[in-house]
Design a protein around this motif. Structure first.
Motif, PDB file in Angstrom:
ATOM      1  N   CYS A 124       0.841  -1.217   0.000  1.00  0.00           N
ATOM      2  CA  CYS A 124       0.000   0.000   0.000  1.00  0.00           C
ATOM      3  C   CYS A 124       0.864   1.251   0.000  1.00  0.00           C
ATOM      4  CB  CYS A 124      -0.894   0.012   1.238  1.00  0.00           C
ATOM      5  SG  CYS A 124      -2.358  -1.020   1.114  1.00  0.00           S
ATOM      6  N   ALA A 125       1.871   1.259   0.878  1.00  0.00           N
ATOM      7  CA  ALA A 125       2.729   2.441   0.984  1.00  0.00           C
ATOM      8  C   ALA A 125       3.493   2.675  -0.315  1.00  0.00           C
ATOM      9  CB  ALA A 125       3.699   2.274   2.154  1.00  0.00           C
ATOM     10  N   PHE A 126       4.019   1.603  -0.910  1.00  0.00           N
ATOM     11  CA  PHE A 126       4.772   1.726  -2.161  1.00  0.00           C
ATOM     12  C   PHE A 126       3.871   2.266  -3.270  1.00  0.00           C
ATOM     13  CE2 PHE A 126       6.909  -0.736  -5.809  1.00  0.00           C
ATOM     14  CZ  PHE A 126       7.776   0.308  -6.076  1.00  0.00           C
ATOM     15  N   GLN A 127       2.665   1.700  -3.401  1.00  0.00           N
ATOM     16  CA  GLN A 127       1.733   2.151  -4.439  1.00  0.00           C
ATOM     17  C   GLN A 127       1.333   3.608  -4.213  1.00  0.00           C
ATOM     18  OE1 GLN A 127      -1.577  -0.223  -6.542  1.00  0.00           O
ATOM     19  NE2 GLN A 127      -2.615   0.675  -4.803  1.00  0.00           N
ATOM     20  N   ASN A 128       1.047   3.971  -2.967  1.00  0.00           N
ATOM     21  CA  ASN A 128       0.656   5.349  -2.671  1.00  0.00           C
ATOM     22  C   ASN A 128       1.793   6.326  -2.961  1.00  0.00           C
ATOM     23  OD1 ASN A 128      -1.926   4.631  -1.883  1.00  0.00           O
ATOM     24  ND2 ASN A 128      -1.386   4.417   0.275  1.00  0.00           N
ATOM     25  N   ASN A 129       3.036   5.899  -2.702  1.00  0.00           N
ATOM     26  CA  ASN A 129       4.179   6.765  -2.988  1.00  0.00           C
ATOM     27  C   ASN A 129       4.370   6.959  -4.489  1.00  0.00           C
ATOM     28  OD1 ASN A 129       4.669   7.049  -0.267  1.00  0.00           O
ATOM     29  ND2 ASN A 129       6.276   5.493  -0.195  1.00  0.00           N
ATOM     30  N   ILE A 130       4.103   5.901  -5.276  1.00  0.00           N
ATOM     31  CA  ILE A 130       4.171   6.031  -6.736  1.00  0.00           C
ATOM     32  C   ILE A 130       3.109   7.021  -7.222  1.00  0.00           C
ATOM     33  CG2 ILE A 130       3.727   4.807  -8.904  1.00  0.00           C
ATOM     34  CD1 ILE A 130       5.149   2.384  -7.712  1.00  0.00           C
ATOM     35  N   ARG A 170       1.467  12.345  -9.209  1.00  0.00           N
ATOM     36  CA  ARG A 170       0.737  13.610  -9.081  1.00  0.00           C
ATOM     37  C   ARG A 170       1.687  14.798  -9.210  1.00  0.00           C
ATOM     38  NH1 ARG A 170      -3.247  11.256  -5.342  1.00  0.00           N
ATOM     39  NH2 ARG A 170      -5.294  11.661  -6.271  1.00  0.00           N
ATOM     40  N   LYS A 171       2.839  14.691  -8.531  1.00  0.00           N
ATOM     41  CA  LYS A 171       3.778  15.812  -8.556  1.00  0.00           C
ATOM     42  C   LYS A 171       4.417  15.957  -9.932  1.00  0.00           C
ATOM     43  CE  LYS A 171       4.705  15.550  -3.604  1.00  0.00           C
ATOM     44  NZ  LYS A 171       5.558  14.961  -2.552  1.00  0.00           N
ATOM     45  N   HIS A 172       4.753  14.836 -10.559  1.00  0.00           N
ATOM     46  CA  HIS A 172       5.459  14.854 -11.842  1.00  0.00           C
ATOM     47  C   HIS A 172       4.557  15.346 -12.974  1.00  0.00           C
ATOM     48  CE1 HIS A 172       8.710  13.417 -14.538  1.00  0.00           C
ATOM     49  NE2 HIS A 172       7.740  13.122 -15.379  1.00  0.00           N
ATOM     50  N   PHE A 173       3.286  14.989 -12.907  1.00  0.00           N
ATOM     51  CA  PHE A 173       2.378  15.357 -13.998  1.00  0.00           C
ATOM     52  C   PHE A 173       1.381  16.447 -13.593  1.00  0.00           C
ATOM     53  CE2 PHE A 173       3.740  11.078 -15.358  1.00  0.00           C
ATOM     54  CZ  PHE A 173       4.168  11.390 -16.630  1.00  0.00           C
ATOM     55  N   ILE A 174       0.541  16.185 -12.606  1.00  0.00           N
ATOM     56  CA  ILE A 174      -0.534  17.133 -12.282  1.00  0.00           C
ATOM     57  C   ILE A 174       0.023  18.485 -11.844  1.00  0.00           C
ATOM     58  CG2 ILE A 174      -2.493  17.588 -10.763  1.00  0.00           C
ATOM     59  CD1 ILE A 174      -3.103  14.611 -10.786  1.00  0.00           C
ATOM     60  N   LEU A 221      10.944   9.936 -18.147  1.00  0.00           N
ATOM     61  CA  LEU A 221      11.542  10.569 -16.973  1.00  0.00           C
ATOM     62  C   LEU A 221      10.860  10.121 -15.692  1.00  0.00           C
ATOM     63  CD1 LEU A 221      12.005  14.186 -18.399  1.00  0.00           C
ATOM     64  CD2 LEU A 221      13.803  12.490 -17.961  1.00  0.00           C
ATOM     65  N   PHE A 222       9.548   9.950 -15.740  1.00  0.00           N
ATOM     66  CA  PHE A 222       8.822   9.480 -14.555  1.00  0.00           C
ATOM     67  C   PHE A 222       9.206   8.050 -14.210  1.00  0.00           C
ATOM     68  CE2 PHE A 222       5.105   7.140 -12.894  1.00  0.00           C
ATOM     69  CZ  PHE A 222       5.026   7.740 -11.647  1.00  0.00           C
ATOM     70  N   LEU A 223       9.169   7.169 -15.202  1.00  0.00           N
ATOM     71  CA  LEU A 223       9.440   5.753 -14.937  1.00  0.00           C
ATOM     72  C   LEU A 223      10.847   5.540 -14.400  1.00  0.00           C
ATOM     73  CD1 LEU A 223       7.733   4.040 -18.017  1.00  0.00           C
ATOM     74  CD2 LEU A 223       6.910   4.100 -15.664  1.00  0.00           C
ATOM     75  N   THR A 224      11.825   6.258 -14.929  1.00  0.00           N
ATOM     76  CA  THR A 224      13.193   6.078 -14.446  1.00  0.00           C
ATOM     77  C   THR A 224      13.377   6.694 -13.063  1.00  0.00           C
ATOM     78  OG1 THR A 224      13.833   8.024 -15.740  1.00  0.00           O
ATOM     79  CG2 THR A 224      14.231   5.864 -16.727  1.00  0.00           C
ATOM     80  N   LYS A 225      12.637   7.756 -12.756  1.00  0.00           N
ATOM     81  CA  LYS A 225      12.733   8.380 -11.436  1.00  0.00           C
ATOM     82  C   LYS A 225      12.230   7.449 -10.337  1.00  0.00           C
ATOM     83  CE  LYS A 225      10.001  11.928 -10.552  1.00  0.00           C
ATOM     84  NZ  LYS A 225       9.542  13.331 -10.534  1.00  0.00           N
ATOM     85  N   PRO A 268      14.503   6.109  -2.736  1.00  0.00           N
ATOM     86  CA  PRO A 268      13.939   6.652  -1.490  1.00  0.00           C
ATOM     87  C   PRO A 268      12.597   7.340  -1.665  1.00  0.00           C
ATOM     88  CG  PRO A 268      16.293   7.089  -1.594  1.00  0.00           C
ATOM     89  CD  PRO A 268      15.916   6.489  -2.918  1.00  0.00           C
ATOM     90  N   ILE A 269      12.394   8.015  -2.801  1.00  0.00           N
ATOM     91  CA  ILE A 269      11.159   8.769  -2.994  1.00  0.00           C
ATOM     92  C   ILE A 269       9.926   7.877  -2.963  1.00  0.00           C
ATOM     93  CG2 ILE A 269      11.261   8.670  -5.522  1.00  0.00           C
ATOM     94  CD1 ILE A 269      10.110  11.689  -3.455  1.00  0.00           C
ATOM     95  N   VAL A 270      10.054   6.599  -3.365  1.00  0.00           N
ATOM     96  CA  VAL A 270       8.887   5.714  -3.405  1.00  0.00           C
ATOM     97  C   VAL A 270       8.976   4.565  -2.402  1.00  0.00           C
ATOM     98  CG1 VAL A 270       8.240   6.232  -5.782  1.00  0.00           C
ATOM     99  CG2 VAL A 270       9.874   4.389  -5.333  1.00  0.00           C
ATOM    100  N   ALA A 271      10.081   4.416  -1.689  1.00  0.00           N
ATOM    101  CA  ALA A 271      10.216   3.322  -0.722  1.00  0.00           C
ATOM    102  C   ALA A 271       9.104   3.414   0.325  1.00  0.00           C
ATOM    103  CB  ALA A 271      11.583   3.387  -0.057  1.00  0.00           C
ATOM    104  N   PRO A 272       8.525   2.260   0.727  1.00  0.00           N
ATOM    105  CA  PRO A 272       7.417   2.289   1.694  1.00  0.00           C
ATOM    106  C   PRO A 272       7.788   2.973   3.006  1.00  0.00           C
ATOM    107  CG  PRO A 272       7.630   0.107   0.710  1.00  0.00           C
ATOM    108  CD  PRO A 272       8.806   0.896   0.254  1.00  0.00           C
ATOM    109  N   THR A 273       8.949   2.624   3.560  1.00  0.00           N
ATOM    110  CA  THR A 273       9.471   3.238   4.778  1.00  0.00           C
ATOM    111  C   THR A 273      10.833   3.815   4.445  1.00  0.00           C
ATOM    112  OG1 THR A 273       8.308   1.612   6.151  1.00  0.00           O
ATOM    113  CG2 THR A 273      10.103   2.826   7.187  1.00  0.00           C
ATOM    114  N   LYS A 274      11.108   5.016   4.904  1.00  0.00           N
ATOM    115  CA  LYS A 274      12.378   5.665   4.542  1.00  0.00           C
ATOM    116  C   LYS A 274      13.509   5.289   5.502  1.00  0.00           C
ATOM    117  CE  LYS A 274       9.612   7.873   1.744  1.00  0.00           C
ATOM    118  NZ  LYS A 274       9.312   7.302   0.433  1.00  0.00           N
ATOM    119  N   VAL A 275      13.181   5.107   6.777  1.00  0.00           N
ATOM    120  CA  VAL A 275      14.228   4.952   7.794  1.00  0.00           C
ATOM    121  C   VAL A 275      13.896   3.807   8.742  1.00  0.00           C
ATOM    122  CG1 VAL A 275      15.490   6.097   9.664  1.00  0.00           C
ATOM    123  CG2 VAL A 275      14.651   7.440   7.727  1.00  0.00           C
TER     124      VAL A 275
END
Length: 652
Positions: A47-53, A58-62, A339-343, A535-542
């Protein structure tokens, strides 16, 4: 992150899928009841991974493209999908075993059988083939199919023919697939049973709205129609400015014939779609220069139709300039998709853009490119980027009588020629009585192309015969009732139906492809799996790791936890009795990019150690400097070296 992945262990799909299920990224729905093919539940990390994607999308496009986000209902009346063409055309071809009743998707069956025969040919020639690692369940399912893989040497012409068919497998019609099944003597791979000719199967889930069941409906197979139907409201919201884009994120449903390959082919899935409305006479893009030098790998339709899969590498500027990609706006979005997919974690070397062949093109598209990602299942379509022309808005306008158009003041008046219909209303009313309004609405909602055809028929025969929904039998309209002529008009306002460029993202397919691209085993140990999620899409960062359960460390653990929570950085504390190496290894599997170790030095000076997942490099500094480094690397996408420049290298 900090460096290359050091591994001597080859990729194993079986190991990856075991990890994903064991750590509950996802699991079959209704599993304790035996499960239902093509349906999956996501666990906490999934869930966290999908929500981060989705957040990154949203940020990359919208946000970056100033898009207008809408959310439309998943329930859609029959009439909408009848008008859009989905009722008649949204189908796959299936064939059935005459004896057992087992059902196959025809194109997948042809593909699997020909591929297995080619593998058998390679084995007969003494060539090595890459074995697919699979879990026990998949091995059982494939066991009967493997019967096709025999050490049989094929004639060189047959090999060439098989490879040519496979290169074009997405472009065959049902009858053509039936001819291939007959020609190559393809049967049920498990039983050898003869198959019926392929028949169409509509992929939409049907339902009914209301207790009477009279209002037939479908669960939507895409989010696009809700955006088209709200076009006029969106245009008004955008102060009538063109071009502009809307976007929608939501669940869609397709009743797949034979779901397979985990998350790659499912019956309920998350989509993120963009509808970029553009002037059909000007498909340039204001920001195209920013991406024109980006080099991409293309598989154009001409190459595929020649039976080849050889990629052409060129810049998107060259692709548009040569006409290979139809226009700048389509090219711009292809570049932004890359650019999105590679990011978010896809491997650029395993990403290509494949153009739809002429006989494969969707009924609404004038050009279409798929972003495909290479996995152990082959090349998988994850994003479609289509020029839908003016199809959707045109058909919905014709069906409803609503004008889904842009009205643009002209700097100078212009003379235009267009077909117009004139109705003799004094005769029209008495002739059709109560149906007069329905017939008139049908006539005035015809497109220019339809009016041209009707005008030719009227001129030739002196009458036209049409069928109109809601009226029984044919309606005859003669030249006493109507006239259709091409007339010249001076226009001060240009009125046009915009074209649509549509990037459409299958989030589940992207998600699984990233798992494959970023999964590896550390060193020589196949059991030490790592998911190198950005890190930007990882479910937990730390992962916060106190060296021991000593009460002396608890105040620092609490302080660091509070700072991470205040900074909105997702983290977990692992204060279990397992060794620190074991605790880090467990979270490497979850894709956690950073670890903060709190030890007894932390009590003295409030310094902590920061560990990087892939390289296991460690640096040390104050709590503030360490958390600042995590924020910079995660959310500002700076490198490890740049982000940790204020911290000291730490050797454990």
């Amino acid at each position: 992150m900090a460096g290359a992945k050091e591994t001597n262990v080859p990729f194993s799909r079986e190991s990856l899928e075991q990890l994903l299920k064991r750590r509950f990224f996802y699991a079959p729905s209704f599993e304790i009841y035996g499960g239902v093919a093509g349906l999956f539940d996501f666990g906490p990390p999934g869930c966290a991974f999908q929500n981060n994607i989705i957040d990154a999308w949203r940020k990359h496009f919208i946000l970056e493209e100033d898009m207008l986000e809408v959310e439309a209902t998943m329930l859609t009346p029959y009439e909408v999908f009848k008008t859009s063409g989905h009722v008649d055309r949204f189908s796959d071809w299936m064939c059935k075993d005459l004896k057992s009743g087992e059902i196959f998707r025809a194109d997948h069956l042809v593909e699997e059988v020909l591929e297995s025969r080619l593998k058998g040919d390679k084995l007969a020639r003494g060539e090595n083939i890459k074995d697919e690692e699979e879990d026990d369940e998949n091995k059982k399912k494939r066991k009967k199919k493997v019967k096709e893989i025999k050490h049989v040497k094929l004639d060189d012409k047959v090999v060439e023919e098989y490879e040519n068919v496979l290169a074009q497998i997405d472009g065959y019609s049902g009858p053509e697939l039936g001819e291939l099944i007959t020609k190559f003597e393809i049967t049920n791979p498990g039983t050898g049973g003869k198959l019926e000719p392929p028949v169409e199967f509509n992929l939409m889930f049907d339902t009914a709205i209301g207790p009477s069941g009279n209002l037939k409906a479908y669960l939507r197979p895409e989010t696009a129609q809700g955006q088209f139907l709200n076009f006029s409201k969106l245009l008004e919201f955008n102060n009538d400015k063109m071009p502009f884009a809307s976007a929608s994120i939501g669940k869609s449903f397709r009743n797949e014939i034979a779901p397979r390959a985990g998350l790659l082919r499912v019956r309920e899935f998350l989509m993120a779609e963009i509808e970029h409305f553009v002037d059909p006479e000007d498909k340039s893009h204001a920001k195209f220069d920013a991406v024109k030098d980006l080099k991409l790998k293309f598989l154009p339709k001409g190459v595929q139709e020649s039976g080849s899969n050889e990629l052409i590498e060129k810049t998107i500027g060259e692709a548009v300039g040569s006409g290979m990609v139809d226009n700048e706006t389509l090219g711009y979005f292809i570049a932004r998709i890359y650019l999105f997919l590679t990011k978010i974690g896809t491997d650029p070397s395993r990403l290509r853009f494949r153009q739809h062949m002429s006989n494969e093109m969707a009924h609404y598209a004038s050009d279409c490119w798929d972003a495909e990602l290479e996995t152990s299942y082959g090349w998988i379509e994850c994003v479609g980027c289509a020029d839908r022309s003016a199809y959707d808005l045109s058909v919905h306008a014709a069906r409803t009588g609503e004008k889904l158009v842009v009205r643009q003041p002209l700097a100078e008046p212009r003379v235009v020629e267009k077909f117009e219909i004139e109705i003799a209303k004094k005769k029209f009313g008495p002739r059709f009585r109560k149906d007069a309004g329905v017939v008139e609405k049908w006539l005035v909602s015809r497109t220019q192309c339809e009016l041209e055809d009707l005008g030719k028929e009227l001129k030739k025969d002196g009458k036209i015969n049409v069928q109109i929904k809601g009226i029984e039998g044919n309606i005859e309209l003669d030249s006493d009732l109507i006239s259709i002529e091409k007339v010249k008009r001076t226009e001060h306002i240009r009125e046009y139906i915009p074209n649509v460029i549509e990037p459409s993202f299958g989030i589940g397919r992207i998600l699984y492809s990233i798992f494959e691209h970023q999964f590896w085993a550390r060193g020589d140990d196949a059991e030490r799996g790592v998911l190198s999620l950005p890190p930007i899409v990882a479910p937990t960062k730390v992962l916060l790791v106190p060296l021991s359960n000593s009460v002396e460390l608890q105040p620092i653990v609490k302080k660091v936890s509070n700072v991470l929570r205040k900074e909105k950085i997702p983290f977990k504390v692992d204060d279990s009795s397992a060794s620190i190496g074991k605790r880090y290894a467990r979270n490497d599997e979850l894709g956690t990019p950073f670890g903060i170790t709190i030890d007894f030095e932390s009590v003295k000076d409030e310094s902590v150690t920061l560990r990087e997942r892939d390289s296991t490099k460690q640096v040390r500094g104050s709590v503030k400097d360490v958390i600042d480094a995590i924020k910079e690397i995660t959310y500002s996408e700076v490198s490890w070296d740049e982000g940790t420049s204020k911290l000291e290298v730490f050797e454990s």
